[in-house]
Enzyme design. Structure first.
Site, mmCIF file in Angstrom:
data_model
loop_
_atom_site.group_PDB
_atom_site.id
_atom_site.type_symbol
_atom_site.label_atom_id
_atom_site.label_comp_id
_atom_site.label_asym_id
_atom_site.label_seq_id
_atom_site.Cartn_x
_atom_site.Cartn_y
_atom_site.Cartn_z
ATOM 1 C CE1 TYR A 45 -18.061 12.541 -14.532
ATOM 2 C CE2 TYR A 45 -16.893 12.387 -12.452
ATOM 3 C CZ TYR A 45 -17.663 11.804 -13.441
ATOM 4 O OH TYR A 45 -18.024 10.487 -13.327
ATOM 5 N NE ARG A 70 -2.789 0.448 3.433
ATOM 6 C CZ ARG A 70 -2.071 0.606 4.559
ATOM 7 N NH1 ARG A 70 -1.322 1.679 4.745
ATOM 8 N NH2 ARG A 70 -2.109 -0.307 5.498
ATOM 9 C CG ASP A 123 -10.391 17.230 -13.726
ATOM 10 O OD1 ASP A 123 -9.736 16.722 -14.655
ATOM 11 O OD2 ASP A 123 -11.331 16.659 -13.150
ATOM 12 C CE LYS A 171 -13.148 9.789 -17.664
ATOM 13 N NZ LYS A 171 -13.939 8.690 -17.195
HETATM 14 C C1 LIG Z 1 -13.127 15.689 -15.968
HETATM 15 C C2 LIG Z 1 -13.259 14.485 -15.094
HETATM 16 N N1 LIG Z 1 -12.677 14.480 -13.881
HETATM 17 C C3 LIG Z 1 -12.774 13.408 -13.056
HETATM 18 C C4 LIG Z 1 -13.485 12.283 -13.414
HETATM 19 C C5 LIG Z 1 -13.599 11.133 -12.461
HETATM 20 O O1 LIG Z 1 -12.744 10.094 -12.839
HETATM 21 P P1 LIG Z 1 -13.028 8.540 -12.556
HETATM 22 O O2 LIG Z 1 -14.237 8.163 -13.320
HETATM 23 O O3 LIG Z 1 -11.760 7.880 -13.009
HETATM 24 O O4 LIG Z 1 -13.232 8.394 -11.077
HETATM 25 C C6 LIG Z 1 -14.085 12.241 -14.671
HETATM 26 C C7 LIG Z 1 -14.855 11.055 -15.085
HETATM 27 O O5 LIG Z 1 -15.540 11.042 -16.092
HETATM 28 C C8 LIG Z 1 -13.993 13.380 -15.534
HETATM 29 O O6 LIG Z 1 -14.572 13.401 -16.747
#
Ligand SMILES: Cc1ncc(COP(=O)(O)O)c(C=O)c1O
Length: 383
Positions: A104, A52, A176, A201
């Site tokens: 998001y 971990r 982000d 992504k």
């Molecule tokens: C811009 C953005 N940030 C964060 C996330 C969250 O990521 P995860 O689905 O890997 O938890 C997403 C998911 O679609 C996203 O589009």
């Protein structure tokens, strides 16, 4: 295989953090699928005690991603949401955060439904207007959390301008960077303190792993994120770390084709009589096209269009053949979604209306197939 000083972006993507395996010379970092490490004697070990806390595959990915984003250190988590959650542990009860209103849906849900219970306060503003960010700042504001471009209405925030506001107020700027990827946008170079990604992504890029990463610049955040990664334990697995490490090697070439395909689809849709609007920062009529040109190296593979009515949007989603109807984005295959009922279903209707997300919108994550095949598919779906 030594990364030369001043190595350029794609060279960094392929080589940073990766040295041939000392035991065998294997050129690819192995998947260290182990929970613990044998120690030579009491108090003597090779820097690894428990998986971990430390894992060589995860460590290689973290070094790679820190170099790619130009940060001091990176920390890999089990999902993008786990990564965002870890960042908020840098705050304490009573702190205030200014957030992009079109963030998001999962980020909004975490902030609104979970973290408010622990005494954190959030104000949602359209961060594409830096003056609204300035106006929302309070003495208790310790963080500005920005997503750019936003999902799905493709609004941009001027990272340099918001970084200046954060600096003046002693707050951290978190970006982000999931939608753009570091191949197109490097927030730390523009003044951000922390970058977060859903590695699910573009960084992984092959729709076969869920993960997240936080890249930090300040010493105190290196310590804070390292502590919470071990203390809360939402780590990225060795296999997922290996997958993302493989993904970043081709990030630059994948993004080049995502840019081409995004633009090809945006131009085709903009000329289609049934499409009332196309939201893509690469189109000259995008309200922030000039900022996109300044802040990004390419316009990416994400675009949204308005089919006019909910029924028309539904029909497009149901008629695509090569493209797939699915949540998520950033993979090599083209995905289509209906944000209002899929990715943004957890966002209340009034908030969706406020950001201009209508039921007639369709979002496309353009993959890296031949662009003409994508155009042919969307043409027949709209026919
Ligand atoms: C811009 C953005 N940030 C964060 C996330 C969250 O990521 P995860 O689905 O890997 O938890 C997403 C998911 O679609 C996203 O589009």
């Amino acid at each position: 295989m030594k990364l030369p000083p001043g190595a350029r972006f794609s060279t960094v993507c392929i080589h940073a953090g990766q040295t041939p395996d000392p035991a065998t010379g294997a050129i690819i970092t192995p998947i260290y699928q182990t929970s613990t490490y044998v120690q030579d004697a009491l108090g003597q070990h090779k820097g690894y005690e428990y998986a971990r806390t430390q894992n060589p595959t995860r460590g290689a990915l973290e070094q790679n991603l820190a170099a790619i984003e130009g940060g001091a250190a990176a920390f890999a988590f089990a999902s993008g949401m786990a990564a965002i959650d870890a960042i908020t542990t840098l705050l304490t009860s009573g702190d205030h955060v200014v957030v992009t209103d079109n963030t998001y849906g999962g980020t909004f849900r975490l902030f609104d439904k979970v973290l408010r219970k622990y005494g954190l306060e959030f104000t949602y503003v359209d961060t594409s207007h830096p003056e609204l960010v300035e106006r929302a700042m309070r003495p208790a504001t310790k963080m500005i959390f920005v997503e750019t471009p936003t999902n799905p209405v493709m609004r941009l925030t001027d990272i340099e301008a918001v970084a200046a506001i954060a600096r003046r107020s002693g707050a951290r700027l978190v970006v982000d960077n999931t939608f753009a990827s570091p191949a197109l946008q490097r927030p730390i170079a523009l003044g951000a303190d922390i970058v977060v990604h859903s590695t699910t992504k573009y960084l992984n890029g092959h729709s076969d792993s869920v993960g997240g990463v936080v890249i930090v610049t300040r010493d105190e955040d290196v310590a804070g994120l390292g502590f919470i990664q071990n203390a809360a334990g939402a780590i990225l697995s060795p296999f997922d770390s290996w997958l993302v490490l493989r993904g970043t090697k081709t990030l630059n070439v994948r993004m080049a084709q995502h840019n081409i395909n995004g633009m090809a689809l945006a131009e085709f849709l903009a000329s289609h009589p049934k499409v009332t609007k196309v939201l893509y920062p690469g189109l000259p009529d995008h309200p922030q096209h000039a900022l996109a040109k300044k802040q990004m190296r390419g316009f990416g593979g994400m675009l949204t269009f308005d089919a006019g009515t909910f029924e028309a949007a539904r029909d497009v989603c149901n008629r695509i053949r090569l493209m797939a109807l699915a949540e998520s984005l950033g993979g090599v295959e083209t995905l289509v979604c209906h944000p209002a009922s899929m990715t943004h279903a957890s966002v209340p209707l009034e908030r969706r209306q406020a950001i201009g997300l209508t039921d007639s919108m369709v979002r496309i994550s353009a993959g890296i197939e031949d662009p003409q095949d994508l155009i042919d598919d969307i043409r027949q779906a709209l026919a």
